[in-house]
Write a protein that holds these residues in place. Structure first.
Motif, PDB file in Angstrom:
ATOM      1  N   LEU A 222       0.842  -1.192   0.000  1.00 61.95           N
ATOM      2  CA  LEU A 222       0.000   0.000   0.000  1.00 61.95           C
ATOM      3  C   LEU A 222       0.879   1.243   0.000  1.00 61.95           C
ATOM      4  CD1 LEU A 222      -2.601  -1.159   2.686  1.00 61.95           C
ATOM      5  CD2 LEU A 222      -2.701  -1.477   0.201  1.00 61.95           C
ATOM      6  N   ASP A 242      -4.698   6.024  -5.867  1.00 59.83           N
ATOM      7  CA  ASP A 242      -5.117   5.209  -4.719  1.00 59.83           C
ATOM      8  C   ASP A 242      -5.947   4.026  -5.180  1.00 59.83           C
ATOM      9  OD1 ASP A 242      -5.600   4.578  -1.948  1.00 59.83           O
ATOM     10  OD2 ASP A 242      -7.515   5.627  -2.068  1.00 59.83           O
ATOM     11  N   TYR A 245      -3.470   1.493  -7.009  1.00 59.90           N
ATOM     12  CA  TYR A 245      -2.423   0.930  -6.152  1.00 59.90           C
ATOM     13  C   TYR A 245      -3.006   0.144  -4.981  1.00 59.90           C
ATOM     14  CZ  TYR A 245       2.471   0.975  -4.581  1.00 59.90           C
ATOM     15  OH  TYR A 245       3.760   0.626  -4.249  1.00 59.90           O
ATOM     16  N   ASN A 246      -4.062   0.681  -4.363  1.00 59.60           N
ATOM     17  CA  ASN A 246      -4.540   0.136  -3.093  1.00 59.60           C
ATOM     18  C   ASN A 246      -5.935  -0.481  -3.164  1.00 59.60           C
ATOM     19  OD1 ASN A 246      -2.160   1.325  -1.831  1.00 59.60           O
ATOM     20  ND2 ASN A 246      -3.223   3.294  -1.973  1.00 59.60           N
ATOM     21  N   TYR A 292       4.180  -1.564   3.835  1.00 54.94           N
ATOM     22  CA  TYR A 292       4.136  -0.097   3.726  1.00 54.94           C
ATOM     23  C   TYR A 292       5.538   0.493   3.798  1.00 54.94           C
ATOM     24  CZ  TYR A 292       3.446   4.812   4.565  1.00 54.94           C
ATOM     25  OH  TYR A 292       3.529   6.177   4.454  1.00 54.94           O
ATOM     26  N   PHE A 332      -3.321   3.809   6.800  1.00 56.94           N
ATOM     27  CA  PHE A 332      -3.721   2.549   6.174  1.00 56.94           C
ATOM     28  C   PHE A 332      -4.261   1.548   7.195  1.00 56.94           C
ATOM     29  CE2 PHE A 332      -1.073   3.439   2.267  1.00 56.94           C
ATOM     30  CZ  PHE A 332      -2.163   3.419   1.400  1.00 56.94           C
ATOM     31  N   THR A 336      -7.978   0.515   6.500  1.00 59.91           N
ATOM     32  CA  THR A 336      -8.205  -0.877   6.103  1.00 59.91           C
ATOM     33  C   THR A 336      -9.181  -1.553   7.049  1.00 59.91           C
ATOM     34  OG1 THR A 336      -6.003  -0.998   5.111  1.00 59.91           O
ATOM     35  CG2 THR A 336      -7.093  -3.081   5.634  1.00 59.91           C
TER      36      THR A 336
END
Length: 439
Positions: A222, A242, A245-246, A292, A332, A336
């Motif tokens: 992330l 975002d 990628y995430n 990360y 994150f 998450t």
């Protein structure tokens, strides 16, 4: 360093991570060619055209390396198994490969280290790449067969298993940006790889459930994205970054959906019937791993989709040129849990930095790494205080290694490796962690 083991909840696991191709020495033990060997042999792809043929010679030195893991008081060792070592042609089992991971597993257990396996850390067998690699839907079944082969042998002794490390790197970085093997810059290949890597993940989880295995997870890299300025255009592009990628990977596994802003660019190139695969992709897991390292400032670039660019940020940077932004890890962990995983345990499965790390008078001082770890542990503390179900923190990496397209230049290790003699020398960060993690 500010924090000790006592500052974390009872049962919180501290670990250290490596990957097979980066340390083992792929020229040993009957391992087959990988697309990374092919990529590195192509001029200008990898610094000094370096590859993983020798790497850190972990294949022959794993006992001493496990002594290093135990010596730093880590609970867990996150390692990866190589598809091309277990199945050199992608399909046929190599007994030497299974034997190696058998010995490695026993070496961990003999030292009281919890084995935490990852089944794929980018070393795709070249014969699989010849069949289209991650562009080919059949790779999900081939990967499930590999999963069955290796986990039938060592799965009963694993503390945890995750199928695929960093799907963004496997799919986008490698098929859209061309920075990693196979080195493509093709949007159609990217869309297929972005989907098939998650389909393979789901089929691997199902395969391991069929073997009776538990404590299975998913690992995502992330990267926090902030707009480079206050414009609406920059905000939209940061949200798209975002999404790519995430949110694409987290959303696929935990929500059974892909973000609409990303589908706006990729949907025309997606494989037929992709919408029907979320039942497999979303096969339940027992934990979620977050890798990360940094954040990016994103601005519009014009031109073809996705139409964004990275802008250099003002913060202190690592040797890789990555901004040090511990706030992103806190962001994150909380996001998450809030938006994707709920009460499911979270583990920080990679966190670390590259620094020059020069030996002087037999010692290696790495104060930037110590400060980096301390700052990110502070983010862990903030998340824990807010009730995030965080269960572990693993550092990248145990030792300096083959850093992919950067060759052997970037040093992420807690242990210095002389790539001429292969001598290991623990750095100041290693010694500090050994002291702080002692019981």
């Amino acid at each position: 360093m500010t924090y000790t083991r006592a500052d974390f909840p009872e049962g919180f696991d501290f670990g250290v991570a490596t990957s097979s191709y980066q340390i083992e020495g792929h020229g040993f033990g009957g391992a087959g060619p990988t697309h990374w060997d092919d990529f590195a042999a192509t001029p200008s792809n990898v610094k000094n055209a370096e590859n993983g043929r020798l790497a850190c010679d972990h294949y022959h030195r794993f006992e001493a390396d496990m002594d290093l893991v135990a010596g730093a008081n880590f609970d867990c060792y996150r390692f990866s198994t190589s598809w091309a070592r277990v199945m050199p042609d992608g399909f046929t089992v190599n007994p030497e490969g299974l034997d190696f991971y058998d010995r490695l597993t026993d070496a961990m257990l003999a030292r009281g280290i919890k084995p935490c396996a990852t089944l794929y850390h980018w070393e795709l067998p070249s014969p699989i790449a010849d069949r289209g690699g991650w562009r080919n839907r059949d790779i999900a079944d081939w990967f499930a067969d590999y999963t069955h082969a290796i986990m039938s042998r060592i799965g009963d002794r694993m503390h945890s298993v995750a199928p695929i490390n960093e799907p963004w790197c496997v799919a986008w970085l490698s098929h859209f940006e061309g920075y990693h093997a196979p080195g493509l810059r093709d949007i159609r290949a990217t869309a297929r790889a972005m989907h098939h890597v998650l389909l393979a993940h789901g089929k691997a989880i199902q395969t391991m459930r069929g073997l009776g295995l538990s404590n299975l997870g998913a690992v995502f890299n992330l990267e926090w994205a902030d707009p480079a300025d206050d414009s609406l255009e920059a905000a939209e592009k940061a949200a798209l970054y975002d999404g790519i990628y995430n949110r694409w990977f987290l959303g696929g596994v935990f929500k059974g959906e892909y973000p609409q802003n990303v589908l706006g660019g990729l949907e025309p190139y997606m494989p037929d019937g992709w919408q029907d695969d979320f039942g497999t992709i979303g096969t339940p897991v027992d934990w979620c791993g977050l890798n990360y390292y940094t954040r990016k400032l994103i601005a519009p670039s014009g031109g073809a989709w996705p139409g964004f660019k990275e802008v250099e940020g003002p913060l202190e940077k690592t040797l890789m040129g990555w901004e040090i932004y511990p706030e992103g890890l806190y962001n994150f962990l909380t996001r998450t849990a809030r938006e994707y995983t709920g009460t499911l345990p979270l583990i920080v499965t990679e966190n670390g930095l590259a620094s020059p790390d020069v030996i002087e008078n037999g010692a290696i001082e790495d104060p930037q790494r110590l400060a980096y770890i301390d700052a990110h542990m502070h983010s862990l503390q903030r998340a824990l205080a807010e009730g995030v179900p965080l269960r572990g923190y693993y550092l990248w990496s145990l030792m300096d290694n083959y850093e992919w397209a950067c060759g052997y230049e970037q040093r992420f290790g807690l242990v210095h490796v002389d790539f001429e003699t292969l001598e290991r020398t623990p750095k100041a960060s290693y010694h500090a962690l050994a002291k702080r993690l002692g019981r």
